[in-house]
Design an enzyme around this catalytic site. Structure first.
Site, PDB file in Angstrom:
ATOM      1  CG  ASP A   8      10.794  -5.124 -16.670  1.00 24.38           C
ATOM      2  OD1 ASP A   8      11.247  -4.056 -17.130  1.00 24.38           O
ATOM      3  OD2 ASP A   8      11.232  -6.241 -17.012  1.00 24.38           O
ATOM      4  CG  HIS A 239      18.659  -2.844 -23.169  1.00 20.50           C
ATOM      5  ND1 HIS A 239      19.094  -3.275 -24.392  1.00 20.50           N
ATOM      6  CD2 HIS A 239      19.303  -3.616 -22.243  1.00 20.50           C
ATOM      7  CE1 HIS A 239      19.952  -4.274 -24.224  1.00 20.50           C
ATOM      8  NE2 HIS A 239      20.095  -4.490 -22.933  1.00 20.50           N
TER       9      HIS A 239
HETATM   10  C1  BDR Z   1      15.149  -5.449 -21.852  1.00 23.15           C
HETATM   11  O1  BDR Z   1      15.071  -6.586 -21.012  1.00 23.15           O
HETATM   12  C2  BDR Z   1      15.242  -6.216 -19.669  1.00 23.15           C
HETATM   13  O2  BDR Z   1      16.081  -7.109 -19.005  1.00 23.15           O
HETATM   14  C3  BDR Z   1      15.770  -4.803 -19.673  1.00 23.15           C
HETATM   15  O3  BDR Z   1      15.259  -4.104 -18.547  1.00 23.15           O
HETATM   16  C4  BDR Z   1      15.245  -4.229 -20.966  1.00 23.15           C
HETATM   17  O4  BDR Z   1      13.955  -3.674 -20.789  1.00 23.15           O
HETATM   18  C5  BDR Z   1      16.307  -5.630 -22.811  1.00 23.15           C
HETATM   19  O5  BDR Z   1      16.097  -6.776 -23.572  1.00 23.15           O
HETATM   20 CA    CA Z   2      13.030  -3.251 -18.588  1.00 18.87          CA
END
Ligand code: BDR
Ligand code: CA
Length: 323
Positions: A8, A239
């Site tokens: 995303d 992340h």
């Molecule tokens: C996740 O949430 C999104 O905002 C980041 O891309 C990551 O996949 C972290 O909680």
């Molecule tokens: Ca993400």
């Protein structure tokens, strides 16, 4: 390993894409996009945008779900910028995503693959994967494993929520989809906030300096998309790249199996990933006749932060760094 990366895009998704394209262990057969950080119209454009910026023109991109299975979409432009890439001026792409919907692409590729040939890595809400599993449940037998960036399991002190006190964003955004994926019978490994928020594994100013001096396109991308967060909070959590790292460098992690339930409650409990950590159930459950709750999931419970950062920076800059 053949990989479909479901994203995303998203500032940290952009860096997961960069890391995947720069990892020789991975043969990226396609990218699928989903609504999450921003709407799928933007995450699709961003995904192609990132690939073009990196000079990658041979990986197809398939647009996926515009909204979660049941709930309304709640995007987070305040985290990722109004365009989803930190409003950092990454040029708009020439190429367009393919016409085929994401879930269809996933089903078709798995259908024609041999068992265990394809790994799915998901760095956004799990809507596309759930739709693929609903369309064709037999793909489970073909999937090598599903690596999910998602969840906050309380297996380390960092494993609290980020979008609510107990819920992580990707699972919170589409908990019904996460439940379908976790309970599908496929092997699922989660890289959750327990490890991605480990302070020894986040990007800091000194790392940005190394990126700035490197001259690689991926490093330039990293400097640009991390700028907003660096200015606001002084660090950038990797992340989504960490999910790619688990696929190619599992030795950087410790993983443990837990039974996990996904909360479908409304309010702050929505999307909580409840790992059954009860020691007596884990150790004596069978003997005592107590069944653990939920689906069996492998959870990253430790990361070697400094080595992970070195690995990430080496790949992104294209140079081995100093020890
Ligand atoms: C996740 O949430 C999104 O905002 C980041 O891309 C990551 O996949 C972290 O909680
Ligand atoms: Ca993400």
């Amino acid at each position: 390993m053949k990989v479909i990366l479901d994203v995303d895009t998203g500032t940290d998704d952009a860096l997961a894409i960069a890391l995947a394209t720069l990892s020789p262990e991975i043969e990226l057969i396609g990218l699928t996009t989903v609504s999450g950080n921003v709407h799928v119209d933007k995450t699709s454009v961003n995904t192609v945008r990132v690939l073009e910026f990196l000079g990658v023109d041979d990986v197809p991109v398939f647009r996926g779900a515009a909204k979660p299975l049941v709930k309304e979409l709640r995007t987070v432009e305040w985290v990722h910028g109004s365009d989803g890439l930190g409003d950092s001026g990454i040029p708009m792409p020439r190429r367009k995503p393919e016409d085929k919907p994401a879930a269809e692409f996933i089903v078709e590729e798995l259908r024609k693959s041999s068992p265990g040939e394809i790994t799915l890595i998901a760095t956004g809400p799990l809507t596309n994967l759930a739709i693929a599993l609903l369309l064709e449940p037999r793909i489970v037998e073909k999937i090598q494993k599903i690596i999910v960036m998602g969840g906050a399991f309380g297996v380390t002190p960092h494993g609290t929520g980020n979008i609510t006190p107990v819920s992580e964003f990707n699972i919170y955004t589409d908990p019904e989809a996460a439940k379908i994926v976790f309970e599908s019978g496929a092997k699922v490994s989660c890289v959750g906030l327990d490890v991605t928020m480990n302070p020894s594994a986040v990007l800091r100013a000194e790392h940005i300096d190394r990126l700035r001096g490197s001259g690689s396109k991926a490093a330039e991308l990293a400097v640009r998309v991390t700028r907003g967060m660096m200015e606001r909070v002084g660090f950038f959590a990797l992340h989504d790249p960490m999910a790619v790292a688990l696929a190619v460098k599992p030795e950087l992690f410790k993983t443990e199996e837990y039974y996990v339930q996904v909360s479908l409650e409304e309010g702050d409990l929505r999307g909580q990933t409840i790992a059954d950590r009860r020691w007596f159930v884990r150790e004596l459950g069978e003997k005592l006749g107590i069944k653990p709750r939920g689906a069996k999931v492998s959870i990253a419970s430790w990361v070697d932060g400094p080595r992970f950062l070195r690995f990430f920076l080496d790949r992104i800059t294209g140079h081995e760094g100093k020890e």
